[in-house]
Design an enzyme around this catalytic site. Structure first.
Site, PDB file in Angstrom:
ATOM      1  N   ASP A 120      49.281  64.595  -5.443  1.00  0.00           N
ATOM      2  CA  ASP A 120      48.087  65.012  -4.706  1.00  0.00           C
ATOM      3  C   ASP A 120      47.784  66.465  -5.069  1.00  0.00           C
ATOM      4  OD1 ASP A 120      46.112  65.657  -2.881  1.00  0.00           O
ATOM      5  OD2 ASP A 120      47.055  64.562  -1.222  1.00  0.00           O
ATOM      6  N   SER A 149      44.056  63.187   5.327  1.00  0.00           N
ATOM      7  CA  SER A 149      43.481  64.455   4.948  1.00  0.00           C
ATOM      8  C   SER A 149      43.131  65.300   6.171  1.00  0.00           C
ATOM      9  CB  SER A 149      42.254  64.207   4.055  1.00  0.00           C
ATOM     10  OG  SER A 149      41.949  65.345   3.291  1.00  0.00           O
ATOM     11  N   HIS A 174      45.429  61.848  -3.981  1.00  0.00           N
ATOM     12  CA  HIS A 174      45.001  61.892  -2.580  1.00  0.00           C
ATOM     13  C   HIS A 174      44.444  60.513  -2.185  1.00  0.00           C
ATOM     14  CE1 HIS A 174      44.260  64.399   0.889  1.00  0.00           C
ATOM     15  NE2 HIS A 174      42.964  64.119   0.912  1.00  0.00           N
TER      16      HIS A 174
END
Length: 664
Positions: free
Chosen positions: A312, A206, A343
């Site tokens: 995601d 991320s 995610h």
């Protein structure tokens, strides 16, 4: 806690084996350049021959050369280091694995939200995740960098801008003898990295992986590889989709969320600049250019191992697709894993295979081992929960963009999808309903509803694979001065998939733990196991994209629309790799606001699609010929979709404003 063999449960025998291994690591010298064992057959591999318990743990503050908080002093970022003690005693230098993050004190890392911890004297005790536990005994240093404005660093968070990137780049420079480091945050005593050979690999999920992308895009010398997991490639695309707002907020809110309390007090001016530079109009501004790493892909010198969940909905796969394509155009060495998850880190859905692959990747690019990983298939793709396929090249070389076109059907809003264009004058009409989204649209594909229009193939006679990024060009006439559009690809047919809309986004966390490396009293290598969270579905959304129709003339500038006038706009869809099986149907949905994924426009438009001027360019493996063969004739009776009565995948939740969310 003792080291455990990969993925095994703790037993008396494993405790004894671990104790003997730890003793041997202390008594026996490393073999080879960095502990490669000649006793193991096959390719060379770094082995856990160094003591983790006795490793050097220290903190250094590196001068970034910037004054982000405007206090008249150059900002220093905190760098927490754990490295094997033995190589330095023998005059050997080691490579570095780095994770630069804003989350080490505010939010935590990994599925268990681990934070950094320190002893009473400020020395690091716990390094989140397993990178240190696993790789330090194998001859690597692990470096955890607090981005400017977070934890123990000076400066301010600027959300993907110059300060964020320089926070990590300066550390790469320091590891290579090109930047200044200090033993304290404010003192003058210098610290050097004489123990490092300068070879650095960056990794992170991320926001952390995003920083790795940004640093690689500077072309900094010494950065040999990056492993971005669910990472952003252009920050504009995190907050907007072609002018349509994806979140009810902006980068100033993220900055405020991750900054340390003391930074929050001194960085109000920077947050105002972030807010002013990211207007909710969706217009492209200069700050977005600074935070666009794709345009600088030509500077990337590091190899890239990209990992992304195809479902995601936090950092959507548009980020992956545009980054991957730009790197491919410039000949960057690449590898990719694509999962069915949202995610989620691969450590939490394919743990043993991931650690082994990552180990060999770092051994090759940081230690120089010829272990063959660069000659293995480029892509690993999850086809069903826990079932993976590979490709030598991704997308496969036989993939070609094919233009498919919608046509009218037997009922309003229930049309066809094929190669032939619709007759001039053919139209479909829908009214934006912000209370509905892709899950509802897909469920209603076979019936007329006022909020969407859908187009379907007949049941396929052969499997049909889509691999890469798609676009949908729409010609629409609105009844109001503002309108948002959604384009969604759907596989109609029964399947069992990962429940990417569930709280775990495709995984369920268990209570059992497995250990991955060595442990100390303050830093365990043992993490909770997971299993796939699945759902039985009768249709699967495989890609989606959104846009503000007002960006018809320029992607960077929205305009008010003239009601009754037709506008043509091309919507970019997220990258994917999906096989629509024989017997299933492929569908395209065009609608308005996608609930919980984009914000609605200021008005509630009705839009009329000109079908003759609407089309989709889809990346079929085998090109147009594959589509023709898959849609020719009648599907065999055994392949006809059966009715499935299931709740299906959990509908998307309101999108998180924080890259990484609760499992960052």
């Amino acid at each position: 806690m003792p080291t455990r063999a990969r993925g095994t449960r703790l037993t008396y025998r494993s405790l004894m084996v671990a104790a003997v291994a730890a003793l041997m690591a202390v008594l026996l010298p490393p073999v080879g350049a960095q502990g490669a064992s000649p006793l193991k057959s096959g390719p060379p591999e770094s082995r856990p021959v160094h003591s983790y318990e006795n490793a050097v743990r220290e903190s250094v503050w590196v001068d970034t050369g910037l004054d982000g908080d405007g206090n008249g002093r150059s900002d220093r970022v905190a760098v927490d280091i754990v490295r094997p003690r033995e190589p330095a005693l023998r005059g050997r230098k080691v490579p570095v694995i780095m994770d630069a993050s804003p989350y080490y004190s505010c939010c935590g890392r990994g599925n268990e939200s681990q934070l950094k911890t320190y002893d009473a004297d400020g020395r690091p005790v716990q390094f989140p995740l397993y990178y240190d536990n696993y790789f330090v005994p194998r001859g690597y240093a692990f470096v955890a960098v607090d981005l400017a404005g977070t934890n123990r660093s000076d400066g301010c968070v600027d959300v993907g801008g110059r300060s964020d990137v320089q926070s990590a780049k300066a550390v790469v420079d320091w590891l290579n003898g090109r930047a200044r480091g200090y033993t304290t945050r404010t003192g003058a005593e210098r610290a050097t990295a004489g123990w490092s050979n300068g070879r650095t690999g960056m990794i992170g999920k991320s926001y952390d992986g995003t920083v790795a992308n940004g640093v690689a895009a500077t072309g900094v010398d010494g950065l040999r590889t990056i492993v971005p997991i669910g990472a952003i490639s252009s920050w504009y695309d995190y907050y907007f989709a072609q002018g349509a707002p994806l979140y009810d907020g902006g980068p100033d809110g993220l900055s405020d969320y991750v900054e340390s309390p003391e930074a929050r007090d001194r960085c109000a001016a920077v947050q105002r600049q972030l807010a002013d530079g990211a207007p909710r109009t969706g217009d492209w501004t200069k700050p977005w250019s600074e935070r666009d790493y794709v345009k600088d892909a030509g500077k990337v010198r590091a190899s890239v191992f990209a990992v992304h969940g195809m479902q995601d909905l936090n950092v959507r796969t548009k980020h992956l697709g545009q980054w991957w394509d730009a790197l491919a155009d410039r000949g960057v060495e690449r590898k990719i894993w694509l999962s069915q998850t949202g995610h989620v880190d691969p450590f939490d859905y394919r743990r043993a295979e991931w650690v082994d692959t990552l180990h060999r990747w770092f051994d090759h690019y940081l230690l120089g081992y010829d272990n063959g990983i660069d000659r293995e298939p480029m892509a690993d793709i999850e086809r069903h929960p826990g079932q993976w396929s590979t490709d030598r090249v991704w997308p496969p070389r036989t993939t070609h963009t094919t233009t498919v076109r919608p046509g009218p059907g037997s009922a309003p809003g229930v049309g066809t999808l094929g190669l032939r264009p619709a007759r001039p004058g053919s139209t479909e009409t829908f009214t934006d309903d912000p209370s509905q989204g892709e899950t509802r649209w897909a469920a209603d594909l076979d019936r007329t509803t006022g909020a969407k229009t859908g187009f379907r193939t007949a049941p396929l006679t052969r499997d049909l694979r889509l691999s890469g990024s798609s676009t949908v060009t729409v010609t629409a006439t609105p009844t109001t001065s503002t309108a948002h559009l959604s384009a969604v690809l759907v596989d109609i047919g029964p399947d069992t998939i990962r429940d990417y809309g569930s709280p775990g986004e495709g995984i369920t966390t268990l209570t059992d733990r497995t250990c991955w490396g060595a442990s100390t009293a303050g830093d365990s290598s043992c993490f909770k196991e997971t299993r796939a969270a699945t759902a039985a579905v009768d249709r699967t959304v495989l890609s989606r994209g959104w846009a503000d129709l007002g960006t018809y003339a320029s992607a960077g500038k929205g305009r008010l629309l003239t009601p009754g006038r037709a506008y043509t706009l091309t919507i970019q869809l997220a990258a994917t790799d999906h096989v629509v099986p024989a017997g299933h149907r492929l569908a395209l949905i065009v609608a308005g606001t996608d609930r919980d994924l984009i914000d609605p426009p200021d008005s509630t438009p009705t839009l009329t699609l000109d079908l003759a001027r609407t089309s989709a360019k889809l990346p079929f493996t085998g090109g147009a010929g594959a589509f023709v063969r898959a849609t020719a004739g009648s599907a065999p009776a055994t392949a006809t979709p059966r009715a499935v009565h299931s709740e299906g995948v959990t509908p998307p939740r309101p999108a998180l404003r924080i890259p990484g969310g609760s499992r960052s």
